[in-house]
Design an enzyme around this catalytic site. Structure first.
Site, PDB file in Angstrom:
ATOM      1  N   HIS A   7      24.560  28.428  -3.991  1.00 43.14           N
ATOM      2  CA  HIS A   7      24.050  29.865  -3.879  1.00 43.14           C
ATOM      3  C   HIS A   7      22.486  29.805  -4.168  1.00 43.14           C
ATOM      4  O   HIS A   7      21.818  28.695  -3.963  1.00 43.14           O
ATOM      5  CB  HIS A   7      24.637  30.446  -4.869  1.00 43.14           C
ATOM      6  CG  HIS A   7      24.524  31.915  -4.934  1.00 43.14           C
ATOM      7  ND1 HIS A   7      24.600  32.841  -3.884  1.00 43.14           N
ATOM      8  CD2 HIS A   7      24.256  32.927  -6.180  1.00 43.14           C
ATOM      9  CE1 HIS A   7      24.287  33.891  -4.145  1.00 43.14           C
ATOM     10  NE2 HIS A   7      23.889  34.021  -5.575  1.00 43.14           N
ATOM     11  N   ASP A  33      24.248  41.026 -11.596  1.00 45.29           N
ATOM     12  CA  ASP A  33      25.717  41.586 -11.387  1.00 45.29           C
ATOM     13  C   ASP A  33      26.644  40.659 -12.064  1.00 45.29           C
ATOM     14  O   ASP A  33      27.956  41.151 -11.751  1.00 45.29           O
ATOM     15  CB  ASP A  33      25.902  41.773  -9.893  1.00 45.29           C
ATOM     16  CG  ASP A  33      25.654  40.778  -8.939  1.00 45.29           C
ATOM     17  OD1 ASP A  33      24.941  39.619  -9.271  1.00 45.29           O
ATOM     18  OD2 ASP A  33      26.555  40.569  -7.814  1.00 45.29           O
ATOM     19  N   HIS A  34      26.348  39.650 -12.698  1.00 46.95           N
ATOM     20  CA  HIS A  34      27.456  38.731 -12.992  1.00 46.95           C
ATOM     21  C   HIS A  34      27.167  38.514 -14.760  1.00 46.95           C
ATOM     22  O   HIS A  34      27.878  37.917 -15.316  1.00 46.95           O
ATOM     23  CB  HIS A  34      27.465  37.330 -12.542  1.00 46.95           C
ATOM     24  CG  HIS A  34      27.965  37.359 -11.003  1.00 46.95           C
ATOM     25  ND1 HIS A  34      29.171  36.810 -10.730  1.00 46.95           N
ATOM     26  CD2 HIS A  34      27.145  37.790 -10.011  1.00 46.95           C
ATOM     27  CE1 HIS A  34      29.111  37.186  -9.340  1.00 46.95           C
ATOM     28  NE2 HIS A  34      28.165  37.693  -8.949  1.00 46.95           N
ATOM     29  N   HIS A  90      26.610  32.066 -13.107  1.00 46.30           N
ATOM     30  CA  HIS A  90      25.323  32.024 -12.843  1.00 46.30           C
ATOM     31  C   HIS A  90      24.472  33.370 -13.370  1.00 46.30           C
ATOM     32  O   HIS A  90      25.212  34.015 -13.819  1.00 46.30           O
ATOM     33  CB  HIS A  90      24.703  31.990 -11.196  1.00 46.30           C
ATOM     34  CG  HIS A  90      25.386  33.237 -10.524  1.00 46.30           C
ATOM     35  ND1 HIS A  90      26.778  33.512 -10.207  1.00 46.30           N
ATOM     36  CD2 HIS A  90      24.593  34.041  -9.661  1.00 46.30           C
ATOM     37  CE1 HIS A  90      26.718  34.738  -9.586  1.00 46.30           C
ATOM     38  NE2 HIS A  90      25.551  34.726  -9.141  1.00 46.30           N
ATOM     39  N   ASP A 123      29.430  33.032  -6.676  1.00 43.63           N
ATOM     40  CA  ASP A 123      28.838  33.273  -5.512  1.00 43.63           C
ATOM     41  C   ASP A 123      28.379  31.975  -5.041  1.00 43.63           C
ATOM     42  O   ASP A 123      28.081  31.119  -5.573  1.00 43.63           O
ATOM     43  CB  ASP A 123      27.765  34.074  -5.757  1.00 43.63           C
ATOM     44  CG  ASP A 123      27.854  35.533  -6.231  1.00 43.63           C
ATOM     45  OD1 ASP A 123      29.016  35.863  -6.315  1.00 43.63           O
ATOM     46  OD2 ASP A 123      26.921  36.257  -6.241  1.00 43.63           O
ATOM     47  N   HIS A 147      22.616  35.781 -12.111  1.00 43.72           N
ATOM     48  CA  HIS A 147      22.191  37.110 -11.421  1.00 43.72           C
ATOM     49  C   HIS A 147      22.913  38.204 -12.161  1.00 43.72           C
ATOM     50  O   HIS A 147      23.969  38.039 -12.620  1.00 43.72           O
ATOM     51  CB  HIS A 147      22.829  37.090  -9.909  1.00 43.72           C
ATOM     52  CG  HIS A 147      21.917  36.433  -9.025  1.00 43.72           C
ATOM     53  ND1 HIS A 147      22.336  35.758  -7.702  1.00 43.72           N
ATOM     54  CD2 HIS A 147      20.612  36.079  -9.140  1.00 43.72           C
ATOM     55  CE1 HIS A 147      21.193  35.164  -7.060  1.00 43.72           C
ATOM     56  NE2 HIS A 147      20.355  35.311  -7.985  1.00 43.72           N
ATOM     57  N   HIS A 180      33.914  40.582  -4.557  1.00 47.77           N
ATOM     58  CA  HIS A 180      32.662  40.519  -4.660  1.00 47.77           C
ATOM     59  C   HIS A 180      32.200  40.990  -3.262  1.00 47.77           C
ATOM     60  O   HIS A 180      31.522  40.541  -2.318  1.00 47.77           O
ATOM     61  CB  HIS A 180      32.172  38.869  -4.712  1.00 47.77           C
ATOM     62  CG  HIS A 180      30.555  39.019  -5.069  1.00 47.77           C
ATOM     63  ND1 HIS A 180      29.552  38.895  -4.043  1.00 47.77           N
ATOM     64  CD2 HIS A 180      29.903  39.073  -6.348  1.00 47.77           C
ATOM     65  CE1 HIS A 180      28.549  38.820  -4.482  1.00 47.77           C
ATOM     66  NE2 HIS A 180      28.599  39.097  -6.040  1.00 47.77           N
TER      67      HIS A 180
END
Length: 308
Positions: free
Chosen positions: A140, A67-68, A63, A211, A65, A269
């Site tokens: 998510h 942090d990914h 996805h 996530d 976001h 995570h």
């Protein structure tokens, strides 16, 4: 076949954990490396491993976001300097290509190899005859996917004793039998491949989830997996907080592994509220439901052996 955890933290990097990324090293004959997510600092973490950027030929983003995915443009740019001239295929949600292309355009970056983008949808993404990759939607706060890597079953070993008994001369005929083809000997006798082969070697299954809250998509992807990577942002007792942010707890990750009949669970995570010293406690929480559980740290390597 092994999985290296490059980043195991949630939301933001810390001194103890980087944000999410992991690399799956495939067996011969491909010996490729597939990257799953690329949080900021992923290419720095790769420097601590034997993995070379030029071996990465497929990247799967769960996805969008930060942090990914915020480490992806820099990794792609550096790949060319690390001998990466072969094409790379990137799978991810809608908007991924626009994000990367816009950054390259505004920064004047030039990538000297082809990048192919494939928008992730539910179902089979591709099948190259050795591996099949399937995707399913998770739950998510933004569109998010999990990936299931399935290795095809391989032919069993040739039974040399049976070949010698049948007086099959060593050489090309062995190769034809190994490939599953029946042969005819010079004296007219026929030898069937199935009669001189051992049992098929069952393919391995690796499931890597983005996530997610507990959901049916996670169970479906994790069915009978040799290795399941599941987020566990929060410890037991914080289910309401996990629900509010679209995440899971240690106990919920363990429940998914149990429902799916997975063989091993690797949790990742983790919220920055947890120190590295908390890893054993978090793993012990999950083990009350699913004993074959590890709480991953950056740099951990998990081998995925062949099933007997």
């Amino acid at each position: 076949m092994e999985l290296t955890l490059l980043g195991t933290g949630a939301g933001r990097p810390s001194k103890l954990r980087n944000v999410t990324s992991m690399a799956l090293r495939l067996p011969t004959p491909s010996s490729s490396v597939w990257l799953f997510d690329a949080g900021e600092g992923t290419q720095h973490k790769l420097l601590d491993t034997p993995i070379k950027l030029n071996r990465i030929d497929r990247i799967f983003i769960t996805h969008l976001h930060g942090d990914h995915v915020f480490g992806l443009p820099g990794l792609l740019s550096t790949r060319a300097y690390d001998g990466g001239v072969d094409p790379v295929t990137i799978y991810g949600p809608p908007g991924l290509q626009k994000m990367v292309d816009t950054l390259f355009e505004l920064s004047g970056s030039h990538i000297a190899y082809d990048i192919h983008y494939v928008e992730t949808v539910e179902g089979i993404l591709f099948d190259d005859g050795q591996f099949r990759v399937e995707a399913a939607a998770l739950e998510h706060r933004v569109p998010c996917f999990g990936y299931r890597v399935v290795e095809h079953d391989r032919p069993g070993r040739l039974d040399v004793g049976k070949l010698q008994d049948a007086q099959v001369p060593a050489g090309p005929l062995y190769g034809r039998l190994k490939a599953g083809n029946d042969i005819e000997l010079p004296d007219g006798r026929k030898v069937c491949a199935k009669d001189v082969m051992g049992p098929s070697i069952r393919g391995r299954i690796v499931t890597i989830l983005g996530d997610t809250k507990p959901c049916e998509g996670a169970v479906k992807l994790a069915h009978d997996a040799d290795l399941l990577v599941h987020e566990a942002t929060f410890g037991a007792g914080l289910e309401e907080k996990a629900e509010a942010y679209g995440h899971s707890t240690t106990l919920q990750a363990a429940e998914i592994a149990k429902q799916a009949g997975a063989h091993k669970l690797v949790m990742t995570h983790f919220s920055s509220r947890y120190e590295l010293a908390d890893a054993n406690r978090l793993a012990d929480e999950a083990r009350t439901i699913f004993p074959a559980t590890d709480a991953a740290s950056d740099g951990d390597v998990f081998a995925i052996p062949c099933r007997s």
